[in-house]
Write a protein that holds these residues in place. Structure first.
Motif, PDB file in Angstrom:
ATOM      1  N   ARG A 163       8.652   0.170  -9.437  1.00 34.08           N
ATOM      2  CA  ARG A 163       8.755   0.333  -8.360  1.00 34.08           C
ATOM      3  C   ARG A 163       7.390   0.536  -7.658  1.00 34.08           C
ATOM      4  N   GLN A 164       6.615   1.396  -8.275  1.00 32.97           N
ATOM      5  CA  GLN A 164       5.140   1.785  -7.689  1.00 32.97           C
ATOM      6  C   GLN A 164       4.439   0.397  -7.707  1.00 32.97           C
ATOM      7  N   ARG A 165       4.603  -0.535  -8.771  1.00 33.05           N
ATOM      8  CA  ARG A 165       3.684  -1.610  -8.699  1.00 33.05           C
ATOM      9  C   ARG A 165       4.331  -2.644  -7.628  1.00 33.05           C
ATOM     10  N   SER A 166       5.593  -2.740  -7.543  1.00 37.93           N
ATOM     11  CA  SER A 166       6.006  -3.714  -6.443  1.00 37.93           C
ATOM     12  C   SER A 166       5.625  -2.913  -5.077  1.00 37.93           C
ATOM     13  N   ALA A 167       5.564  -1.884  -5.061  1.00 39.20           N
ATOM     14  CA  ALA A 167       4.977  -1.322  -3.735  1.00 39.20           C
ATOM     15  C   ALA A 167       3.742  -1.535  -3.103  1.00 39.20           C
ATOM     16  N   ILE A 168       2.752  -1.599  -4.235  1.00 42.58           N
ATOM     17  CA  ILE A 168       1.624  -1.823  -4.245  1.00 42.58           C
ATOM     18  C   ILE A 168       1.278  -3.262  -3.805  1.00 42.58           C
ATOM     19  N   ARG A 169       1.786  -4.090  -4.769  1.00 40.45           N
ATOM     20  CA  ARG A 169       1.880  -5.492  -4.630  1.00 40.45           C
ATOM     21  C   ARG A 169       2.438  -5.969  -3.009  1.00 40.45           C
ATOM     22  N   ASP A 170       3.355  -5.423  -2.737  1.00 41.58           N
ATOM     23  CA  ASP A 170       3.814  -5.739  -1.571  1.00 41.58           C
ATOM     24  C   ASP A 170       3.065  -5.340  -0.283  1.00 41.58           C
ATOM     25  N   ALA A 171       2.479  -4.129  -0.467  1.00 40.19           N
ATOM     26  CA  ALA A 171       1.659  -3.487   0.601  1.00 40.19           C
ATOM     27  C   ALA A 171       0.245  -4.578   0.872  1.00 40.19           C
ATOM     28  N   ILE A 172      -0.343  -5.045  -0.403  1.00 43.51           N
ATOM     29  CA  ILE A 172      -1.261  -6.083  -0.106  1.00 43.51           C
ATOM     30  C   ILE A 172      -1.047  -7.224   0.311  1.00 43.51           C
ATOM     31  N   ALA A 173       0.298  -7.943   0.209  1.00 44.88           N
ATOM     32  CA  ALA A 173       0.812  -9.114   0.483  1.00 44.88           C
ATOM     33  C   ALA A 173       1.025  -9.178   2.106  1.00 44.88           C
ATOM     34  N   GLN A 174       1.591  -7.912   2.330  1.00 41.26           N
ATOM     35  CA  GLN A 174       1.839  -7.693   3.835  1.00 41.26           C
ATOM     36  C   GLN A 174       0.811  -7.355   4.785  1.00 41.26           C
ATOM     37  N   ALA A 175      -0.326  -6.690   4.251  1.00 40.81           N
ATOM     38  CA  ALA A 175      -1.600  -6.542   4.938  1.00 40.81           C
ATOM     39  C   ALA A 175      -2.096  -8.083   5.379  1.00 40.81           C
ATOM     40  N   ASP A 176      -2.129  -8.983   4.580  1.00 39.08           N
ATOM     41  CA  ASP A 176      -2.677 -10.260   4.784  1.00 39.08           C
ATOM     42  C   ASP A 176      -3.939 -10.075   5.029  1.00 39.08           C
ATOM     43  N   ARG A 177      -4.826  -9.106   4.272  1.00 44.54           N
ATOM     44  CA  ARG A 177      -6.095  -9.146   4.264  1.00 44.54           C
ATOM     45  C   ARG A 177      -6.589  -8.017   2.934  1.00 44.54           C
ATOM     46  N   PRO A 178      -7.913  -8.180   2.641  1.00 45.91           N
ATOM     47  CA  PRO A 178      -8.193  -7.247   1.538  1.00 45.91           C
ATOM     48  C   PRO A 178      -8.012  -5.864   1.886  1.00 45.91           C
ATOM     49  N   LEU A 179      -7.556  -4.925   1.003  1.00 48.08           N
ATOM     50  CA  LEU A 179      -7.431  -3.536   1.159  1.00 48.08           C
ATOM     51  C   LEU A 179      -8.176  -2.629   0.324  1.00 48.08           C
ATOM     52  N   LEU A 180      -8.665  -1.508   0.778  1.00 50.58           N
ATOM     53  CA  LEU A 180      -9.315  -0.645  -0.093  1.00 50.58           C
ATOM     54  C   LEU A 180      -8.045   0.273  -0.801  1.00 50.58           C
ATOM     55  N   PRO A 181      -8.152   0.986  -1.924  1.00 54.67           N
ATOM     56  CA  PRO A 181      -7.197   1.405  -2.640  1.00 54.67           C
ATOM     57  C   PRO A 181      -6.664   2.411  -1.821  1.00 54.67           C
ATOM     58  N   GLN A 182      -7.094   3.302  -0.922  1.00 54.75           N
ATOM     59  CA  GLN A 182      -6.816   4.159   0.230  1.00 54.75           C
ATOM     60  C   GLN A 182      -5.974   3.454   1.111  1.00 54.75           C
ATOM     61  N   GLU A 183      -6.019   2.403   1.549  1.00 55.31           N
ATOM     62  CA  GLU A 183      -5.529   1.465   2.385  1.00 55.31           C
ATOM     63  C   GLU A 183      -3.983   1.245   1.820  1.00 55.31           C
ATOM     64  N   VAL A 184      -4.063   0.641   0.376  1.00 56.78           N
ATOM     65  CA  VAL A 184      -3.014   0.343  -0.360  1.00 56.78           C
ATOM     66  C   VAL A 184      -1.950   1.656  -0.434  1.00 56.78           C
ATOM     67  N   LEU A 185      -2.491   2.719  -0.814  1.00 57.65           N
ATOM     68  CA  LEU A 185      -2.002   4.050  -1.056  1.00 57.65           C
ATOM     69  C   LEU A 185      -0.994   4.269   0.155  1.00 57.65           C
ATOM     70  N   ASP A 186      -1.605   4.320   1.359  1.00 60.13           N
ATOM     71  CA  ASP A 186      -1.146   4.597   2.713  1.00 60.13           C
ATOM     72  C   ASP A 186       0.268   3.738   2.925  1.00 60.13           C
ATOM     73  N   ALA A 187      -0.241   2.614   2.775  1.00 62.92           N
ATOM     74  CA  ALA A 187       0.896   1.388   3.117  1.00 62.92           C
ATOM     75  C   ALA A 187       1.955   1.648   2.022  1.00 62.92           C
ATOM     76  N   ALA A 188       1.733   1.775   0.818  1.00 65.30           N
ATOM     77  CA  ALA A 188       2.783   1.548  -0.243  1.00 65.30           C
ATOM     78  C   ALA A 188       3.643   2.925  -0.323  1.00 65.30           C
ATOM     79  N   GLN A 189       3.181   4.111   0.290  1.00 71.03           N
ATOM     80  CA  GLN A 189       3.937   5.325   0.090  1.00 71.03           C
ATOM     81  C   GLN A 189       4.970   5.173   1.345  1.00 71.03           C
ATOM     82  N   LYS A 190       4.976   4.138   2.259  1.00 65.80           N
ATOM     83  CA  LYS A 190       6.184   3.946   3.147  1.00 65.80           C
ATOM     84  C   LYS A 190       7.468   3.671   2.361  1.00 65.80           C
TER      85      LYS A 190
END
Length: 147
Positions: free
Chosen positions: A6-33
């Motif tokens: 579930r964590q990996r899916s949330a991380i992958r989805d956060a990057i896909a939805q951002a549609d731009r390169p993300l820093l790990p902290q940005e990935v965390l902030d988005a995936a924590q939703k």
């Protein structure tokens, strides 16, 4: 192959939805939703696995921590906003840059990063024409505009 958590899916989805390169902290902030208890160590661990599996690729800008984007993009470049520091994909390329290399050198690849302000950070612009032949100088660059 690692299991799809579930964590990996949330991380992958956060990057896909951002549609731009993300820093790990940005990935965390988005995936924590999607996964409120997600921690930064889990993000780093999963980013590493997703890169190793070929699902993500690192975007390395000089002097910056790596950002991550989905793998499989066509050749492209990046734009970094100097105000908010976000990085965006640029789906254009100037093409063969071998003419810029010193004589006798062979260019095998290139990576181009543009710097400026993104559309959210840029001041509103006025539409104005420059008079023919006006020279515009920016720090470190001088360009002569032709009409």
């Amino acid at each position: 192959m690692e299991r799809n958590t579930r964590q990996r899916s949330a991380i992958r989805d956060a990057i896909a939805q951002a549609d731009r390169p993300l820093l790990p902290q940005e990935v965390l902030d988005a995936a924590q939703k999607d996964v409120p208890g997600l921690g930064i160590a889990t993000v780093y661990r999963n980013l590493k696995v997703l890169v190793e599996e070929g699902e993500l690729q690192a975007v390395n800008l000089p002097g910056e921590n790596p950002r991550f984007e989905l793998a499989g993009h066509q050749h492209h470049h990046h734009f970094q906003c100097r105000q908010c520091l976000r990085v965006f994909d640029v789906h254009a390329c100037p093409g063969d840059l071998s003419r810029l290399a010193p004589q006798g050198f062979t260019v095998e690849d290139h990576d181009l990063t543009l710097y400026g302000r993104c559309s959210e950070c840029a001041p509103p612009t006025r539409v104005a024409r420059r008079p023919a032949g006006k020279t515009v100088t920016a720090p470190g660059h001088t360009h002569r505009h032709r009409s």
